[in-house]
Design a protein around this motif. Structure first.
Motif, PDB file in Angstrom:
ATOM      1  N   VAL A   1      -1.770  -2.911  -3.563  1.00 41.18           N
ATOM      2  CA  VAL A   1      -0.510  -3.566  -3.877  1.00 41.18           C
ATOM      3  C   VAL A   1       0.557  -2.998  -2.943  1.00 41.18           C
ATOM      4  CG1 VAL A   1       1.286  -3.866  -5.624  1.00 41.18           C
ATOM      5  CG2 VAL A   1      -1.124  -4.016  -6.268  1.00 41.18           C
ATOM      6  N   TYR A   2       1.439  -3.857  -2.488  1.00 42.97           N
ATOM      7  CA  TYR A   2       2.467  -3.463  -1.533  1.00 42.97           C
ATOM      8  C   TYR A   2       3.854  -3.665  -2.117  1.00 42.97           C
ATOM      9  CZ  TYR A   2      -1.509  -3.997   1.610  1.00 42.97           C
ATOM     10  OH  TYR A   2      -2.733  -3.897   2.202  1.00 42.97           O
ATOM     11  N   LEU A   3       4.783  -2.868  -1.629  1.00 42.13           N
ATOM     12  CA  LEU A   3       6.191  -3.074  -1.919  1.00 42.13           C
ATOM     13  C   LEU A   3       6.930  -3.050  -0.598  1.00 42.13           C
ATOM     14  CD1 LEU A   3       8.293  -3.452  -4.213  1.00 42.13           C
ATOM     15  CD2 LEU A   3       8.734  -0.993  -4.029  1.00 42.13           C
ATOM     16  N   GLN A   4       7.323  -4.231  -0.136  1.00 41.90           N
ATOM     17  CA  GLN A   4       8.110  -4.344   1.088  1.00 41.90           C
ATOM     18  C   GLN A   4       9.571  -4.155   0.724  1.00 41.90           C
ATOM     19  OE1 GLN A   4       7.127  -4.811   4.373  1.00 41.90           O
ATOM     20  NE2 GLN A   4       9.293  -4.504   4.840  1.00 41.90           N
ATOM     21  N   MET A   5      10.199  -3.178   1.339  1.00 44.64           N
ATOM     22  CA  MET A   5      11.586  -2.848   1.029  1.00 44.64           C
ATOM     23  C   MET A   5      12.425  -3.070   2.272  1.00 44.64           C
ATOM     24  SD  MET A   5      11.001   0.611  -1.250  1.00 44.64           S
ATOM     25  CE  MET A   5      10.521   1.583   0.168  1.00 44.64           C
ATOM     26  N   ASN A   6      13.328  -4.023   2.192  1.00 42.73           N
ATOM     27  CA  ASN A   6      14.213  -4.347   3.308  1.00 42.73           C
ATOM     28  C   ASN A   6      15.650  -3.989   2.977  1.00 42.73           C
ATOM     29  OD1 ASN A   6      12.000  -5.465   4.689  1.00 42.73           O
ATOM     30  ND2 ASN A   6      12.372  -7.482   3.807  1.00 42.73           N
ATOM     31  N   ASN A   7      16.437  -3.829   4.000  1.00 46.57           N
ATOM     32  CA  ASN A   7      17.866  -3.529   3.823  1.00 46.57           C
ATOM     33  C   ASN A   7      18.058  -2.372   2.842  1.00 46.57           C
ATOM     34  OD1 ASN A   7      20.648  -3.769   4.089  1.00 46.57           O
ATOM     35  ND2 ASN A   7      20.806  -5.373   2.541  1.00 46.57           N
ATOM     36  N   LEU A   8      17.385  -1.289   3.106  1.00 47.91           N
ATOM     37  CA  LEU A   8      17.442  -0.143   2.210  1.00 47.91           C
ATOM     38  C   LEU A   8      18.833   0.453   2.153  1.00 47.91           C
ATOM     39  CD1 LEU A   8      13.988   1.374   3.084  1.00 47.91           C
ATOM     40  CD2 LEU A   8      14.766   0.839   0.764  1.00 47.91           C
ATOM     41  N   LYS A   9      19.182   0.945   0.981  1.00 47.84           N
ATOM     42  CA  LYS A   9      20.489   1.542   0.732  1.00 47.84           C
ATOM     43  C   LYS A   9      20.300   2.993   0.290  1.00 47.84           C
ATOM     44  CE  LYS A   9      22.194  -2.920  -0.949  1.00 47.84           C
ATOM     45  NZ  LYS A   9      22.836  -3.634  -2.082  1.00 47.84           N
ATOM     46  N   PRO A  10      21.306   3.830   0.474  1.00 43.57           N
ATOM     47  CA  PRO A  10      21.171   5.222   0.012  1.00 43.57           C
ATOM     48  C   PRO A  10      20.808   5.316  -1.469  1.00 43.57           C
ATOM     49  CG  PRO A  10      23.050   5.012   1.470  1.00 43.57           C
ATOM     50  CD  PRO A  10      22.542   3.616   1.235  1.00 43.57           C
ATOM     51  N   GLU A  11      21.260   4.384  -2.271  1.00 39.97           N
ATOM     52  CA  GLU A  11      20.943   4.435  -3.697  1.00 39.97           C
ATOM     53  C   GLU A  11      19.491   4.081  -3.999  1.00 39.97           C
ATOM     54  OE1 GLU A  11      23.473   2.790  -2.227  1.00 39.97           O
ATOM     55  OE2 GLU A  11      23.851   0.857  -3.225  1.00 39.97           O
ATOM     56  N   ASP A  12      18.735   3.658  -2.998  1.00 37.22           N
ATOM     57  CA  ASP A  12      17.301   3.446  -3.170  1.00 37.22           C
ATOM     58  C   ASP A  12      16.512   4.760  -3.030  1.00 37.22           C
ATOM     59  OD1 ASP A  12      17.697   0.423  -1.306  1.00 37.22           O
ATOM     60  OD2 ASP A  12      17.453   0.602  -3.487  1.00 37.22           O
ATOM     61  N   THR A  13      17.182   5.832  -2.659  1.00 34.43           N
ATOM     62  CA  THR A  13      16.518   7.114  -2.516  1.00 34.43           C
ATOM     63  C   THR A  13      15.908   7.548  -3.846  1.00 34.43           C
ATOM     64  OG1 THR A  13      17.925   7.836  -0.696  1.00 34.43           O
ATOM     65  CG2 THR A  13      16.867   9.566  -2.015  1.00 34.43           C
TER      66      THR A  13
ATOM     67  N   THR B   1      13.632   8.354   1.222  1.00 29.86           N
ATOM     68  CA  THR B   1      14.970   8.896   1.410  1.00 29.86           C
ATOM     69  C   THR B   1      15.713   8.002   2.388  1.00 29.86           C
ATOM     70  OG1 THR B   1      14.159  11.150   1.063  1.00 29.86           O
ATOM     71  CG2 THR B   1      16.336  10.905   2.053  1.00 29.86           C
ATOM     72  N   VAL B   2      16.864   7.501   1.948  1.00 29.00           N
ATOM     73  CA  VAL B   2      17.662   6.600   2.780  1.00 29.00           C
ATOM     74  C   VAL B   2      18.980   7.292   3.093  1.00 29.00           C
ATOM     75  CG1 VAL B   2      18.649   4.299   2.995  1.00 29.00           C
ATOM     76  CG2 VAL B   2      16.591   4.652   1.605  1.00 29.00           C
ATOM     77  N   SER B   3      19.218   7.525   4.358  1.00 33.78           N
ATOM     78  CA  SER B   3      20.454   8.190   4.767  1.00 33.78           C
ATOM     79  C   SER B   3      21.517   7.153   5.111  1.00 33.78           C
ATOM     80  CB  SER B   3      20.195   9.098   5.962  1.00 33.78           C
ATOM     81  OG  SER B   3      19.784   8.331   7.075  1.00 33.78           O
TER      82      SER B   3
ATOM     83  N   LEU C   1      -4.857   5.530  -8.793  1.00 33.66           N
ATOM     84  CA  LEU C   1      -3.882   4.906  -7.906  1.00 33.66           C
ATOM     85  C   LEU C   1      -3.358   5.936  -6.909  1.00 33.66           C
ATOM     86  CD1 LEU C   1      -3.395   3.682 -11.027  1.00 33.66           C
ATOM     87  CD2 LEU C   1      -1.863   2.207  -9.735  1.00 33.66           C
ATOM     88  N   GLN C   2      -3.190   5.504  -5.681  1.00 31.29           N
ATOM     89  CA  GLN C   2      -2.699   6.371  -4.619  1.00 31.29           C
ATOM     90  C   GLN C   2      -1.567   5.646  -3.893  1.00 31.29           C
ATOM     91  OE1 GLN C   2      -4.014   9.515  -3.698  1.00 31.29           O
ATOM     92  NE2 GLN C   2      -2.353   9.706  -2.220  1.00 31.29           N
ATOM     93  N   ALA C   3      -0.356   6.160  -4.064  1.00 29.42           N
ATOM     94  CA  ALA C   3       0.804   5.574  -3.402  1.00 29.42           C
ATOM     95  C   ALA C   3       1.057   6.250  -2.063  1.00 29.42           C
ATOM     96  CB  ALA C   3       2.035   5.701  -4.292  1.00 29.42           C
ATOM     97  N   SER C   4       1.517   5.478  -1.101  1.00 31.97           N
ATOM     98  CA  SER C   4       1.821   6.032   0.222  1.00 31.97           C
ATOM     99  C   SER C   4       2.870   5.162   0.902  1.00 31.97           C
ATOM    100  CB  SER C   4       0.552   6.097   1.075  1.00 31.97           C
ATOM    101  OG  SER C   4       0.018   4.801   1.277  1.00 31.97           O
ATOM    102  N   GLY C   5       3.385   5.655   2.018  1.00 28.76           N
ATOM    103  CA  GLY C   5       4.302   4.867   2.826  1.00 28.76           C
ATOM    104  C   GLY C   5       5.748   5.297   2.776  1.00 28.76           C
ATOM    105  N   GLY C   6       6.072   6.273   1.971  1.00 27.23           N
ATOM    106  CA  GLY C   6       7.446   6.740   1.904  1.00 27.23           C
ATOM    107  C   GLY C   6       7.864   7.455   3.170  1.00 27.23           C
ATOM    108  N   GLY C   7       9.156   7.712   3.283  1.00 22.56           N
ATOM    109  CA  GLY C   7       9.668   8.406   4.451  1.00 22.56           C
ATOM    110  C   GLY C   7      11.172   8.465   4.444  1.00 22.56           C
ATOM    111  N   LEU C   8      11.703   8.967   5.554  1.00 26.19           N
ATOM    112  CA  LEU C   8      13.148   9.083   5.735  1.00 26.19           C
ATOM    113  C   LEU C   8      13.599   7.994   6.696  1.00 26.19           C
ATOM    114  CD1 LEU C   8      15.887  10.573   5.576  1.00 26.19           C
ATOM    115  CD2 LEU C   8      15.058  12.062   7.420  1.00 26.19           C
ATOM    116  N   VAL C   9      14.526   7.154   6.240  1.00 26.06           N
ATOM    117  CA  VAL C   9      15.033   6.071   7.072  1.00 26.06           C
ATOM    118  C   VAL C   9      16.547   5.998   6.927  1.00 26.06           C
ATOM    119  CG1 VAL C   9      12.915   4.705   6.927  1.00 26.06           C
ATOM    120  CG2 VAL C   9      14.751   4.347   5.257  1.00 26.06           C
ATOM    121  N   GLN C  10      17.162   5.259   7.851  1.00 30.15           N
ATOM    122  CA  GLN C  10      18.590   5.029   7.756  1.00 30.15           C
ATOM    123  C   GLN C  10      18.881   3.786   6.930  1.00 30.15           C
ATOM    124  OE1 GLN C  10      20.018   4.936  11.852  1.00 30.15           O
ATOM    125  NE2 GLN C  10      20.519   7.125  11.733  1.00 30.15           N
ATOM    126  N   ALA C  11      20.069   3.706   6.412  1.00 29.95           N
ATOM    127  CA  ALA C  11      20.481   2.530   5.656  1.00 29.95           C
ATOM    128  C   ALA C  11      20.302   1.276   6.501  1.00 29.95           C
ATOM    129  CB  ALA C  11      21.927   2.671   5.213  1.00 29.95           C
TER     130      ALA C  11
END
Length: 121
Positions: free
Chosen positions: A78-90, A118-120, A3-13
């Protein structure tokens, strides 16, 4: 199974990200796939899981209504769509494959490396 996961990054809340988990070695349809995450200093926790056929999906209470797990068996992804990210999702997010759709780490023998989200504020 690899398995190879990808797509992470730094975003704002409030922003969105889509994580991908590419599976190789065996047909993806043979496996349920889950996402777990681990924040610094905390234990790894269940986020979401999807059955082999994609007919059933499960979510933790903390992400229900914001995250959506989906799969494309033809693309072995497999995908994980993450919307309305919060700092606690970091956290570092890990995908894992197993036979039974479950919320327990022990039910998933195959794991990918983590991708950092990382969610700022």
């Amino acid at each position: 199974v690899q398995l190879q996961a990808s797509g992470g990054g730094l975003v704002q809340a409030g922003a969105s990200l889509r994580l991908s988990c590419a599976v190789s070695g065996r047909p993806l349809s043979n496996y349920a796939v889950a996402w777990f995450r681990q924040a610094p200093g905390k234990e790894r926790e269940f986020v979401a899981a999807i059955s082999g056929s994609g007919a059933r999906a499960y979510y933790s209470d903390s992400v229900k209504g914001r995250f959506t797990i989906s799969r494309d068996n033809a693309e072995n992804t497999v995908y994980l769509q993450m919307n309305n990210l919060k700092p606690e999702d970091t956290a570092a997010y890990y995908c894992a494959a197993g036979i039974a759709g479950s919320r327990r780490m022990n039910d998933y023998p195959y794991w990918g490396q983590g991708t950092l989200v990382t969610v700022s504020s």
